[in-house]
Motif scaffolding. Structure first.
Motif, PDB file in Angstrom:
ATOM      1  N   PHE A   1      34.992  44.191  41.844  1.00  0.00           N
ATOM      2  CA  PHE A   1      36.108  44.384  42.764  1.00  0.00           C
ATOM      3  C   PHE A   1      36.143  43.267  43.811  1.00  0.00           C
ATOM      4  O   PHE A   1      37.199  42.697  44.080  1.00  0.00           O
ATOM      5  CB  PHE A   1      35.990  45.746  43.436  1.00  0.00           C
ATOM      6  N   ALA A   2      34.998  42.940  44.374  1.00  0.00           N
ATOM      7  CA  ALA A   2      34.942  41.971  45.469  1.00  0.00           C
ATOM      8  C   ALA A   2      34.945  40.518  44.996  1.00  0.00           C
ATOM      9  O   ALA A   2      35.575  39.661  45.614  1.00  0.00           O
ATOM     10  CB  ALA A   2      33.706  42.238  46.324  1.00  0.00           C
TER      11      ALA A   2
ATOM     12  N   TRP B   1      32.206  37.448  39.140  1.00  0.00           N
ATOM     13  CA  TRP B   1      31.458  38.500  38.454  1.00  0.00           C
ATOM     14  C   TRP B   1      31.559  38.332  36.944  1.00  0.00           C
ATOM     15  O   TRP B   1      30.567  38.448  36.231  1.00  0.00           O
ATOM     16  CB  TRP B   1      31.980  39.875  38.872  1.00  0.00           C
ATOM     17  N   PHE B   2      32.761  38.059  36.454  1.00  0.00           N
ATOM     18  CA  PHE B   2      32.953  37.869  35.020  1.00  0.00           C
ATOM     19  C   PHE B   2      32.212  36.631  34.525  1.00  0.00           C
ATOM     20  O   PHE B   2      31.627  36.645  33.444  1.00  0.00           O
ATOM     21  CB  PHE B   2      34.443  37.786  34.678  1.00  0.00           C
TER      22      PHE B   2
ATOM     23  N   GLY C   1      41.310  36.051  30.814  1.00  0.00           N
ATOM     24  CA  GLY C   1      42.364  37.057  30.913  1.00  0.00           C
ATOM     25  C   GLY C   1      42.592  37.521  32.340  1.00  0.00           C
ATOM     26  O   GLY C   1      43.744  37.662  32.784  1.00  0.00           O
ATOM     27  N   VAL C   2      41.514  37.763  33.083  1.00  0.00           N
ATOM     28  CA  VAL C   2      41.638  38.217  34.465  1.00  0.00           C
ATOM     29  C   VAL C   2      42.245  37.114  35.332  1.00  0.00           C
ATOM     30  O   VAL C   2      43.117  37.373  36.179  1.00  0.00           O
ATOM     31  CB  VAL C   2      40.264  38.670  35.007  1.00  0.00           C
TER      32      VAL C   2
ATOM     33  N   LEU D   1      41.840  47.994  39.934  1.00  0.00           N
ATOM     34  CA  LEU D   1      41.905  48.153  38.480  1.00  0.00           C
ATOM     35  C   LEU D   1      40.807  47.353  37.791  1.00  0.00           C
ATOM     36  O   LEU D   1      40.154  47.841  36.864  1.00  0.00           O
ATOM     37  CB  LEU D   1      43.281  47.729  37.966  1.00  0.00           C
ATOM     38  N   ILE D   2      40.571  46.135  38.260  1.00  0.00           N
ATOM     39  CA  ILE D   2      39.519  45.302  37.678  1.00  0.00           C
ATOM     40  C   ILE D   2      38.146  45.935  37.916  1.00  0.00           C
ATOM     41  O   ILE D   2      37.302  45.966  37.019  1.00  0.00           O
ATOM     42  CB  ILE D   2      39.583  43.873  38.257  1.00  0.00           C
ATOM     43  N   GLY D   3      37.915  46.479  39.102  1.00  0.00           N
ATOM     44  CA  GLY D   3      36.651  47.152  39.384  1.00  0.00           C
ATOM     45  C   GLY D   3      36.437  48.370  38.498  1.00  0.00           C
ATOM     46  O   GLY D   3      35.315  48.673  38.091  1.00  0.00           O
TER      47      GLY D   3
END
Length: 160
Positions: free
Chosen positions: A35-36, A41-42, A53-54, A85-87
């Motif tokens: 989230f942050a 993170w990915f 994609g993100v 949503l990603i989190g």
């Protein structure tokens, strides 16, 4: 309590400790780090396609907000909702990437933290009884041969 999934190579056999060095436990649920620090993170988890994609999705949301003439507050709110949503979906994307790379879900455990989950998963994997396998068919499946079935309704046509 949180659930964790154990990911091992397809050819790993229960009771063998060799593949456990490369095992990965993926926690289920909301990821505050994703989230942050979304893209970082990915990248940290080596989720290259998900990162792409993100990143494309975030850029598309920013461009759409500009084209629609959203105020800065509304742009921030939309970006915040996308980050939520990603989190929520980060763990699922991580499991999907591991399965694509030949490391499907082999077991699931429920534990308080990652250390307890690792201990439970390793004990189940190395224990005398192998971890439970997913059933091939559900319990209510009809096994009577020769009975005509249309769609998902296992009723004989003669019983109307």
């Amino acid at each position: 309590m949180r659930s964790y999934t154990l990911h091992l190579p397809r050819d790993a056999r229960p009771g063998e400790a060799y593949e456990l060095d490369r095992a990965q436990l993926v926690p289920d649920g909301f990821s505050w780090a994703a989230f942050a620090f979304t893209v970082l993170w990915f990248l940290y988890h080596r989720l290259w396609l998900a990162t792409l994609g993100v990143l494309v999705g975030l850029i598309a949301v920013a461009v759409a907000g500009r084209l629609l003439g959203l105020s800065p507050f509304m742009g921030f709110l939309v970006t915040l909702l996308v980050s939520v949503l990603i989190g929520l979906e980060a763990s699922s994307l991580r499991r999907w990437t591991l399965a694509r790379g030949g490391r499907p879900v082999r077991d699931a455990v429920v534990a308080r933290d990652a250390a307890e989950a690792e201990a439970k998963a390793m004990a189940r994997w190395l224990g005398p009884t192998p971890p439970p396998r997913a059933p091939v068919a559900f319990a209510g499946a009809s096994t009577r041969p020769g009975e005509p079935v249309i769609g998902l309704f296992p009723f004989s046509e003669g019983r109307r």
